[in-house]
Design a protein around this motif. Structure first.
Motif, PDB file in Angstrom:
ATOM      1  N   LEU A 133       4.429  -3.992  14.850  1.00  0.00           N
ATOM      2  CA  LEU A 133       4.730  -3.291  13.604  1.00  0.00           C
ATOM      3  C   LEU A 133       4.096  -3.998  12.411  1.00  0.00           C
ATOM      4  O   LEU A 133       3.689  -3.348  11.439  1.00  0.00           O
ATOM      5  N   GLU A 134       3.998  -5.317  12.486  1.00  0.00           N
ATOM      6  CA  GLU A 134       3.383  -6.080  11.401  1.00  0.00           C
ATOM      7  C   GLU A 134       1.865  -5.958  11.420  1.00  0.00           C
ATOM      8  O   GLU A 134       1.237  -5.731  10.372  1.00  0.00           O
TER       9      GLU A 134
ATOM     10  N   SER B 142       5.688   3.527  15.404  1.00  0.00           N
ATOM     11  CA  SER B 142       7.131   3.347  15.297  1.00  0.00           C
ATOM     12  C   SER B 142       7.852   4.048  16.438  1.00  0.00           C
ATOM     13  O   SER B 142       8.828   3.517  16.991  1.00  0.00           O
TER      14      SER B 142
ATOM     15  N   SER C 148      -6.842  -5.848  17.433  1.00  0.00           N
ATOM     16  CA  SER C 148      -6.777  -5.598  15.997  1.00  0.00           C
ATOM     17  C   SER C 148      -7.031  -6.847  15.170  1.00  0.00           C
ATOM     18  O   SER C 148      -7.793  -6.819  14.202  1.00  0.00           O
TER      19      SER C 148
ATOM     20  N   GLY D 254       1.008  -1.723  12.060  1.00  0.00           N
ATOM     21  CA  GLY D 254       1.671  -0.839  11.106  1.00  0.00           C
ATOM     22  C   GLY D 254       2.384   0.299  11.804  1.00  0.00           C
ATOM     23  O   GLY D 254       1.924   0.794  12.849  1.00  0.00           O
ATOM     24  N   PRO D 255       3.502   0.752  11.256  1.00  0.00           N
ATOM     25  CA  PRO D 255       4.304   1.792  11.921  1.00  0.00           C
ATOM     26  C   PRO D 255       3.613   3.144  12.051  1.00  0.00           C
ATOM     27  O   PRO D 255       3.974   3.948  12.907  1.00  0.00           O
ATOM     28  N   GLU D 256       2.583   3.419  11.221  1.00  0.00           N
ATOM     29  CA  GLU D 256       1.902   4.716  11.267  1.00  0.00           C
ATOM     30  C   GLU D 256       0.669   4.717  12.167  1.00  0.00           C
ATOM     31  O   GLU D 256       0.016   5.757  12.328  1.00  0.00           O
ATOM     32  N   PHE D 257       0.349   3.578  12.754  1.00  0.00           N
ATOM     33  CA  PHE D 257      -0.801   3.490  13.649  1.00  0.00           C
ATOM     34  C   PHE D 257      -0.666   4.483  14.797  1.00  0.00           C
ATOM     35  O   PHE D 257       0.437   4.705  15.327  1.00  0.00           O
TER      36      PHE D 257
END
Length: 486
Positions: free
Chosen positions: A142-143, A308, A333, A146-149
């Motif tokens: 999540l860090e 998420s 990443s 990112g939650p929208e990945f």
């Protein structure tokens, strides 16, 4: 076992409390507040003659500083807070103590309420965390991502009129939830947010494609081809995880075969070819594996659910393939290398960046299946405290008696439907870390990791799990300070 107290009352308060038997918390609070106000007034007179008076009184291992009458300690408003804490959390401590009389030696436990770690047993002991390792993977993903990945799976090739001229390349984007429509129905814990590969075929059909003159080629070049963690036990390979790859359809399962193929990209290509034929698209070649040229045009693509939701799937169902593929994506990443080793390095660095206690931490994989993993209850509790129970981590956990790996567990306890947690099971290891909601935006958190011979047997871990769930299930946000205040 170190069991702390959520609040202390001076000896004089305790004597007064023992003498008053009126049965009303409000009456008791009023009487004790009056005593405090009178005492404060006397100190106020003294304060006129002696500036900066301070006295320390020890009680129950705590230190209470008596200061001039305008300070909060001798203000009537302070007493209700003390009593509220003692009534609510003091009762919880006693309940926990009663349920932890027999606790395995090589195990740890931390229970935290309202910022206080009220129960702590070997919090810094590195233990085998089993699938609680997925909490670390989730936090880092999540860090970093990112939650929208989203993961993207695509088909590339050269098209002309109604044909794909030459090979059609099915390029994996690392999506761990890529599925056919019927696959989730075959799973013990059905996939919550599947990515329907049939949408790619819909797109091809919509584009008017009726024929592919070459092969269907599966491309898994996004990640490395390490199918399993090298030190992983043979008993869990294939059955619990893998073979891994960046192009996995239906977890690498071929529905018509009882055995998983060694190459998930090949099985994905085979299944995709079958689905194309079912939809009336003619494929002249066969299924193969290769790497597509970067300049081939994209004919169609599909995206996964946001990360998420993928993380919630991993935590709720304890999805091992998802955890391992997320780990490789994290490595890709941040370190430009889609490998397990790169992923573990990134997880370690993220936890350190957050200032979390990583002493004794050993990260071998993302799922927790490897017995070489080590972590402490202190680390897991710190992670849970950071989320608070109502963030993406807390909301993604299995619910007692309702969902995922807790679907059939703890439903008959006082915390049923209010306990959210990550489970973990290996031979000789049993873990449960999560939250129990006890009021609006209020949640106690706990981390329990049992290690030792027989701890994964129901007769060993169930009494401890049930005891903790019942104790935390009895926690309430009442009486509040407002309820008690005179």
């Amino acid at each position: 076992m170190n069991v702390g107290s959520g609040g202390d009352i001076s000896q004089s308060m305790k004597r007064a409390n023992n003498k008053v038997r009126l049965g009303s918390v409000r009456v008791v609070a009023t009487l004790l507040s009056t005593v405090l106000i009178i005492g404060a007034s006397i100190l106020g007179v003294a304060y006129k003659f002696v500036d900066d008076i301070g006295t320390s009184v020890a009680s129950n291992r705590s230190t209470v500083q008596v200061v001039p009458p305008d300070a909060s300690l001798l203000n009537a408003r302070r007493l209700p807070a003390i009593l509220s804490t003692e009534i609510r959390i003091g009762g919880l401590i006693r309940s926990l103590s009663a349920s932890l009389q027999s606790f395995p030696e090589q195990s740890c436990l931390v229970v935290s309420v309202e910022g206080q770690r009220i129960t702590s047993i070997k919090p810094n002991l590195p233990v085998i965390p089993a699938s609680n390792m997925k909490l670390l993977t989730a936090v880092a993903a999540l860090e970093v991502l990112g939650p929208e990945f989203v993961y993207t799976t695509k088909v590339v090739g050269l098209s002309a009129a109604n044909q794909v001229v030459g090979d059609l390349w099915l390029v994996g984007g690392g999506d761990p939830l890529l599925s056919t429509v019927g696959y989730p129905l075959t799973e013990n814990y059905p996939t919550l947010h599947p990515t329907n590969i049939g949408l790619l075929i819909d797109a091809l059909t919509a584009a008017g494609i009726t024929e592919i003159t070459g092969n269907i080629v599966g491309d898994e070049s996004r990640y490395d081809t390490e199918r399993f963690t090298p030190s992983l036990g043979l008993g869990v390979r294939t059955t619990e995880v893998g073979p891994l790859g960046s192009l996995m359809l239906n977890d690498g399962v071929v529905l018509a075969s009882p055995i998983k193929p060694d190459q998930p990209a090949l099985s994905a290509a085979q299944e995709f070819l079958r689905l194309l034929n079912e939809r009336g698209i003619v494929v002249r070649g066969t299924a193969k594996v290769g790497t597509a040229s970067a300049d081939l045009p994209v004919i169609a693509s599909i995206n996964s659910a946001p990360l998420s939701d993928v993380v919630a799937e991993m935590l709720t169902n304890s999805d091992n393939n998802t955890a391992e593929l997320i780990l490789k994506e994290i490595g890709l990443s941040r370190l430009s290398t889609g490998t397990r080793v790169a992923g573990t390095q990134v997880v370690q660095s993220v936890l350190q960046e957050f200032g979390l206690p990583v002493e004794g931490l050993v990260i071998v994989d993302g799922s927790g299946l490897d017995r070489g993993n080590r972590a402490t209850c202190s680390l897991f509790t710190s992670i849970l405290e950071k989320d608070g129970g109502f963030g993406l981590l807390g909301s993604g956990l299995a619910v007692a008696g309702q969902t995922g790996t807790l679907r059939d567990l703890l439903g008959d306890t006082a915390a049923s439907e209010r306990l959210r947690a990550k489970t973990g099971t290996l031979t000789g290891a049993k873990a449960l870390s999560g939250y129990v909601v006890y009021g609006p935006e209020k949640a106690a958190n706990f981390s329990l990791i049992l290690n030792g011979s027989g701890v994964s047997n129901q007769g060993e871990y169930r009494p401890i799990w049930n005891g903790i769930a019942n104790a935390l299930g009895g926690l309430s946000d009442r009486p509040s300070v407002t309820d008690i205040a005179p």
